[in-house]
Write a protein that holds these residues in place. Structure first.
Motif, mmCIF file in Angstrom:
data_model
loop_
_atom_site.group_PDB
_atom_site.id
_atom_site.type_symbol
_atom_site.label_atom_id
_atom_site.label_comp_id
_atom_site.label_asym_id
_atom_site.label_seq_id
_atom_site.Cartn_x
_atom_site.Cartn_y
_atom_site.Cartn_z
ATOM 1 N N ALA A 219 0.831 -1.206 0.000
ATOM 2 C CA ALA A 219 0.000 0.000 0.000
ATOM 3 C C ALA A 219 0.868 1.260 0.000
ATOM 4 N N ASP A 220 1.953 1.233 0.770
ATOM 5 C CA ASP A 220 2.854 2.387 0.817
ATOM 6 C C ASP A 220 3.589 2.571 -0.502
ATOM 7 N N LEU A 221 3.909 1.472 -1.157
ATOM 8 C CA LEU A 221 4.553 1.553 -2.466
ATOM 9 C C LEU A 221 3.639 2.275 -3.453
ATOM 10 N N ARG A 222 2.356 1.979 -3.392
ATOM 11 C CA ARG A 222 1.386 2.670 -4.239
ATOM 12 C C ARG A 222 1.355 4.161 -3.924
ATOM 13 N N ALA A 223 1.427 4.503 -2.644
ATOM 14 C CA ALA A 223 1.416 5.910 -2.245
ATOM 15 C C ALA A 223 2.650 6.648 -2.761
ATOM 16 N N ILE A 224 3.812 5.985 -2.728
ATOM 17 C CA ILE A 224 5.049 6.600 -3.216
ATOM 18 C C ILE A 224 5.008 6.751 -4.729
ATOM 19 N N ILE A 225 4.468 5.778 -5.429
ATOM 20 C CA ILE A 225 4.334 5.867 -6.891
ATOM 21 C C ILE A 225 3.465 7.062 -7.268
ATOM 22 N N ASP A 226 2.387 7.254 -6.545
ATOM 23 C CA ASP A 226 1.434 8.319 -6.882
ATOM 24 C C ASP A 226 2.011 9.717 -6.705
ATOM 25 N N ILE A 227 3.066 9.853 -5.917
ATOM 26 C CA ILE A 227 3.593 11.192 -5.617
ATOM 27 C C ILE A 227 4.739 11.582 -6.551
ATOM 28 N N LYS A 228 5.138 10.696 -7.449
ATOM 29 C CA LYS A 228 6.349 10.937 -8.244
ATOM 30 C C LYS A 228 6.322 12.249 -9.023
ATOM 31 N N ALA A 229 5.198 12.570 -9.634
ATOM 32 C CA ALA A 229 5.129 13.737 -10.531
ATOM 33 C C ALA A 229 5.367 15.058 -9.807
ATOM 34 N N GLN A 235 14.525 13.468 -4.916
ATOM 35 C CA GLN A 235 13.584 13.468 -3.796
ATOM 36 C C GLN A 235 12.740 12.203 -3.791
ATOM 37 N N TRP A 236 12.271 11.817 -4.966
ATOM 38 C CA TRP A 236 11.386 10.661 -5.051
ATOM 39 C C TRP A 236 12.115 9.360 -4.726
ATOM 40 N N THR A 237 13.319 9.167 -5.263
ATOM 41 C CA THR A 237 14.050 7.930 -4.969
ATOM 42 C C THR A 237 14.434 7.857 -3.498
ATOM 43 N N SER A 238 14.667 8.998 -2.864
ATOM 44 C CA SER A 238 14.980 8.997 -1.428
ATOM 45 C C SER A 238 13.790 8.504 -0.609
ATOM 46 N N LEU A 239 12.587 8.958 -0.963
ATOM 47 C CA LEU A 239 11.386 8.483 -0.284
ATOM 48 C C LEU A 239 11.168 6.994 -0.532
ATOM 49 N N LEU A 240 11.401 6.559 -1.773
ATOM 50 C CA LEU A 240 11.249 5.152 -2.109
ATOM 51 C C LEU A 240 12.216 4.293 -1.307
ATOM 52 N N GLU A 241 13.453 4.744 -1.175
ATOM 53 C CA GLU A 241 14.444 4.010 -0.391
ATOM 54 C C GLU A 241 13.985 3.839 1.053
ATOM 55 N N ALA A 242 13.418 4.886 1.634
ATOM 56 C CA ALA A 242 12.976 4.823 3.027
ATOM 57 C C ALA A 242 11.906 3.747 3.213
ATOM 58 N N VAL A 243 10.971 3.669 2.269
ATOM 59 C CA VAL A 243 9.912 2.652 2.355
ATOM 60 C C VAL A 243 10.481 1.263 2.100
ATOM 61 N N VAL A 432 10.657 10.215 7.878
ATOM 62 C CA VAL A 432 9.470 10.840 8.479
ATOM 63 C C VAL A 432 8.528 11.345 7.388
ATOM 64 N N LEU A 433 9.094 12.022 6.388
ATOM 65 C CA LEU A 433 8.277 12.502 5.269
ATOM 66 C C LEU A 433 7.563 11.350 4.569
ATOM 67 N N ALA A 434 8.297 10.270 4.326
ATOM 68 C CA ALA A 434 7.721 9.128 3.630
ATOM 69 C C ALA A 434 6.585 8.505 4.430
ATOM 70 N N MET A 435 6.808 8.303 5.732
ATOM 71 C CA MET A 435 5.796 7.650 6.562
ATOM 72 C C MET A 435 4.553 8.525 6.742
ATOM 73 N N VAL A 436 4.736 9.835 6.899
ATOM 74 C CA VAL A 436 3.586 10.732 7.041
ATOM 75 C C VAL A 436 2.782 10.755 5.747
ATOM 76 N N HIS A 437 3.484 10.842 4.612
ATOM 77 C CA HIS A 437 2.771 10.829 3.332
ATOM 78 C C HIS A 437 1.966 9.547 3.164
ATOM 79 N N CYS A 438 2.596 8.405 3.440
ATOM 80 C CA CYS A 438 1.910 7.122 3.272
ATOM 81 C C CYS A 438 0.747 6.973 4.252
ATOM 82 N N ALA A 439 0.913 7.480 5.473
ATOM 83 C CA ALA A 439 -0.148 7.382 6.477
ATOM 84 C C ALA A 439 -1.378 8.193 6.077
ATOM 85 N N LEU A 440 -1.147 9.299 5.367
ATOM 86 C CA LEU A 440 -2.255 10.188 4.989
ATOM 87 C C LEU A 440 -2.666 10.033 3.525
ATOM 88 N N HIS A 441 -2.079 9.068 2.841
ATOM 89 C CA HIS A 441 -2.369 8.912 1.411
ATOM 90 C C HIS A 441 -3.850 8.641 1.194
#
Length: 507
Positions: A219-229, A235-243, A432-441
């Motif tokens: 589910a979090d992977l989907r949230a990270i994919i959706d934010i790429k644009a 920035q995006w690969t850093s968030l992906l790495e965290a997840v 922290v950014l990655a987890m907050v984004h995924c939690a509120l996706h």
């Protein structure tokens, strides 16, 4: 194969029923870092002919080719940089920091911004036959989705997101073309999930299991994919790495936990007890929740305990399976579903007199004593599991002190500056950014800070909700502008979506 052969080489002779289990930890984890995870994912999802073992040699060949072109003052067709400038890019601007023990070694280690970088950098090992971390990600996607179609759809969307396209920033598109020119690679194409290659849960188990880190990861992977644009490539690969790093370790910890619980019901069945049906198996084998790590506390000791329990369970389960073969009992159960484990437990109960007469438990105890150092995680598989968790979750320790702030997506950090300081659970700002984004996706507007604690609990991370306002997690949230202090909120703090359009300043 026989029970005697297994006793001679217990780690190299697993039973076929065990090897085919959905809960086997395959591939066996060893050293990796967040960038190794991402680079291996590139290779696993888009480069069919690339292997982990081929990466170091490809890096050495690229280095030699650059040196040759530097002497002859030439550059490949399609490249915009000369050999001197490209050398500076690889060994300076885009170089990923080396570990302290690697300071005198010469090899290419490039930040994995573009897929082509994975062809010549970030292999788990510089020599030998390294493991393939990308296969763990494939397994997590397969296990975390309800069916084959959902898994293939998520895997394809992840491939599209990892592909450099018009949504990526100018630098990423330029670097992609430049790396293609210097490597000569145009192979990038989807490598789909293959039937039988990955382990999948039975649909009844997937829907009924309450705590499943692979499902949280998917589910979090989907949230990270959706934010790429909305982000730059870096920035995006850093968030992906965290997840990736939190998901991979939580998944392995869960598998260790399931192993220990499976051995417990099999051992109970040897005593004539154990679960009678699949519902009882599901309740005893799959945890309702877990506390693999606690925020602000030492984290690696608990993982060492999990790894040790996994190894003990692996020895015990395989001992029983080989003993059943030795007794001439036909295998009618499996280790891939609640129903299969329930059936296996019934076979063990029915044959317990024969198994007792063969000294099955005594055989297990002898093996446990023989493999005491491995079970204590001092060497072998257990030590590799420990190193995997420490390097994937821990903040990168760099050979050059000025680069110690390079890794900001860490899950663990050193409690002090001393080399022997313990590792404590403390999320870096990118994590922290990655987890907050995924939690509120998928939600509009702010939500209670408790939602972040619930989200992290999906990975087995315990966060005391009442402590967030005072601990370093609360401090990080405030510094990043991710909370709104509100006396009307139950916790006094509301989470703000970090990448909501309303939070962006118009250009």
């Amino acid at each position: 194969m026989s029970l005697e052969s297994f006793k001679e080489k217990p780690w190299l002779s697993p039973h076929s029923t065990y090897k085919q289990s959905a809960f086997v930890i395959s591939p066996a984890p060893e050293y990796a870092s967040s960038e190794v995870l991402l680079a291996s994912l590139y290779r696993s999802i888009g480069f069919a002919s690339a292997s982990e073992a081929s990466v170091p040699q490809a890096g050495r060949e690229l280095d030699k080719a650059i040196e040759l072109r530097r002497r002859h003052k030439t550059q490949p067709e399609g490249a915009t940089l000369g050999p001197d400038d490209w050398f500076t890019m690889l060994h300076g601007i885009l170089e990923s920091p080396k570990l302290p023990k690697q300071s005198k070694l010469r090899f290419i280690q490039m930040t994995p911004l573009v897929p082509e970088a994975a062809l010549f950098s970030n292999s788990p090992r510089l020599r030998g036959n390294p493991w393939n971390p990308g296969l763990i990600v494939r397994n997590m996607v397969a296990m975390g989705t309800p069916d084959e179609a959902s898994a293939q759809a998520l895997w394809k969307d992840l491939f599209q997101a990892l592909t450099i396209d018009d949504e990526d920033d100018v630098f990423a598109r330029w670097l992609h073309r430049e790396a293609q020119a210097w490597t000569g690679s145009t192979e990038w194409a989807l490598v789909p999930l293959q039937e039988g290659e990955t382990f999948r849960l039975a649909r009844t188990d997937h829907d009924a299991i309450r705590f499943l880190p692979a499902r949280r990861f998917s589910a979090d992977l989907r949230a990270i994919i959706d934010i790429k644009a909305r982000l730059t490539r870096r920035q995006w690969t850093s968030l992906l790495e965290a997840v990736l790093r939190l998901g991979a370790v939580a998944h392995v910890a869960w598998l260790c936990d399931v192993h220990e619980r499976t051995w417990r019901v099999v051992r109970d069945s040897l005593a004539g007890h154990g679960p009678a049906n699949e519902e009882e198996v599901r309740g005893q084998v799959f945890p309702l929740d877990a506390n693999y790590m606690a925020y602000g506390a030492k984290a690696l000791n608990s993982f060492k305990d999990l790894a040790s329990s996994y190894l003990i369970a692996r020895l015990g389960i395989n001992t029983v399976l080989w003993a059943l073969d030795e007794a001439g009992v036909k295998q009618s159960g499996d280790l891939s579903s609640s129903l299969g484990i329930a059936t296996l437990c019934k076979v063990v109960r029915d044959q317990r007199v024969k198994l007792e007469s063969m000294g099955t438990l005594d055989c297990f105890y002898d093996l446990a004593e023989q493999e005491a150092r491995t079970l204590a995680c001092d060497k072998g598989i257990g030590n590799n599991l420990f190193e995997f968790a420490r390097h994937v979750l821990g903040q990168r320790q760099t050979a050059v002190p000025i680069l110690r702030g390079y890794d900001q997506g860490y899950i663990l950090r050193k409690a002090g500056s001393h080399s022997n300081s313990p590792w404590i659970l403390s999320l870096g700002p990118v994590a922290v950014l990655a987890m907050v984004h995924c939690a509120l996706h998928g939600m509009n507007g702010p939500r209670s800070i408790h939602r972040l604690a619930e989200h992290l609990a999906g990975y087995g991370v315990l966060v005391n909700r009442n402590d967030i306002a005072q601990n370093d997690l609360g401090q990080q949230l405030r510094l990043l502008g991710l909370v709104l202090d509100s006396p009307d909120a139950e916790s006094g703090m509301l989470l703000l979506p970090p990448f909501a359009p309303s939070n962006h300043i118009p250009s």
